[in-house]
Design a protein around this motif. Structure first.
Motif, PDB file in Angstrom:
ATOM      1  N   LEU A 161       0.819  -1.215   0.000  1.00 17.45           N
ATOM      2  CA  LEU A 161       0.000   0.000   0.000  1.00 17.45           C
ATOM      3  C   LEU A 161       0.858   1.272   0.000  1.00 17.45           C
ATOM      4  O   LEU A 161       0.550   2.233  -0.701  1.00 17.45           O
ATOM      5  N   LYS A 165       1.195   2.184  -3.931  1.00 17.89           N
ATOM      6  CA  LYS A 165      -0.133   2.824  -3.975  1.00 17.89           C
ATOM      7  C   LYS A 165      -1.171   1.963  -4.696  1.00 17.89           C
ATOM      8  O   LYS A 165      -1.969   2.436  -5.485  1.00 17.89           O
ATOM      9  N   VAL A 166      -1.134   0.667  -4.442  1.00 25.11           N
ATOM     10  CA  VAL A 166      -2.080  -0.288  -5.021  1.00 25.11           C
ATOM     11  C   VAL A 166      -3.445  -0.057  -4.389  1.00 25.11           C
ATOM     12  O   VAL A 166      -3.556   0.401  -3.254  1.00 25.11           O
ATOM     13  N   SER A 167      -4.484  -0.394  -5.113  1.00 29.27           N
ATOM     14  CA  SER A 167      -5.846  -0.260  -4.603  1.00 29.27           C
ATOM     15  C   SER A 167      -6.009  -1.078  -3.317  1.00 29.27           C
ATOM     16  O   SER A 167      -5.618  -2.243  -3.263  1.00 29.27           O
ATOM     17  N   ILE A 169      -8.593  -2.416  -2.235  1.00 31.12           N
ATOM     18  CA  ILE A 169      -9.431  -3.582  -2.534  1.00 31.12           C
ATOM     19  C   ILE A 169      -8.563  -4.742  -3.009  1.00 31.12           C
ATOM     20  O   ILE A 169      -8.739  -5.878  -2.576  1.00 31.12           O
ATOM     21  N   ALA A 170      -7.612  -4.453  -3.882  1.00 29.37           N
ATOM     22  CA  ALA A 170      -6.713  -5.499  -4.364  1.00 29.37           C
ATOM     23  C   ALA A 170      -5.870  -6.064  -3.220  1.00 29.37           C
ATOM     24  O   ALA A 170      -5.652  -7.279  -3.140  1.00 29.37           O
TER      25      ALA A 170
END
Length: 186
Positions: A161, A165-167, A169-170
């Protein structure tokens, strides 16, 4: 039972200034500590589901707790109890803010609430973090019994994260999949 459920979630709705995460300690106090409707493990499970489902956490948790305690009528009563104070407060505050927004007193009140909201969110986060790692609400005196798999999933998810900066939700879906796989292997 339904009246008690209504008043418990009415209090939560009335005092959960700052949103769903700030409401978590209040919900925990009502459903785990005060009324013993749920165990801490059940509470942590419901909070996880409430966070993953669409909508506000406090309302989702009211619905889930209500179903757990008294079925569909319990869900309706708890949810209504949770949203009623917000509706009244928002309408009143909107009127007052629109009318007196230029006053320093109003700005001072808002500035004073911010640190309290951060403290409530931090308290809920620490309780859930401890529950995840040690299976209890507060950190034990001796740090044995650490759930290494949970710590590993947390660390990897946090790193992903912050670094890429991945979603979220993923990351949640990946963490769930990793939890299933790792629990089957170990």
């Amino acid at each position: 039972m339904l009246l008690q459920l209504f008043f418990s979630f009415f209090q939560i709705g009335l005092f959960s200034i700052g949103g769903g995460y700030a409401a978590m300690p209040l919900i925990q106090e009502q459903v785990v500590d005060l009324h013993n409707w749920l165990t801490m493990t059940q509470f942590a499970d419901i909070m996880t589901i409430a966070e993953m489902t669409p909508g506000p956490i406090a309302i989702n948790s009211a619905t889930f707790v209500g179903i757990q305690i008294a079925g569909i009528p319990g869900a309706l009563v708890a949810t209504f109890g949770c949203i009623l104070p917000s509706c009244v407060i928002v309408l009143t505050l909107a009127y007052v803010y629109y009318r007196f927004r230029g006053l320093n007193v109003v700005q001072g009140v808002l500035a004073g609430l911010r640190p309290a909201v951060v403290a409530m969110i931090a308290s809920a986060g620490i309780s859930l973090f401890s529950m995840t790692l040690y299976g209890q609400r507060s950190f034990p005196a001796d740090l044995t019994g650490l759930n290494v798999i949970s710590l590993l999933i947390f660390a990897v998810g946090f790193f992903i994260l912050r670094k890429w900066k991945v979603s979220p939700i993923a990351v949640m879906m990946g963490s769930g999949a990793a939890g299933i796989i790792l629990s089957l292997l170990f």
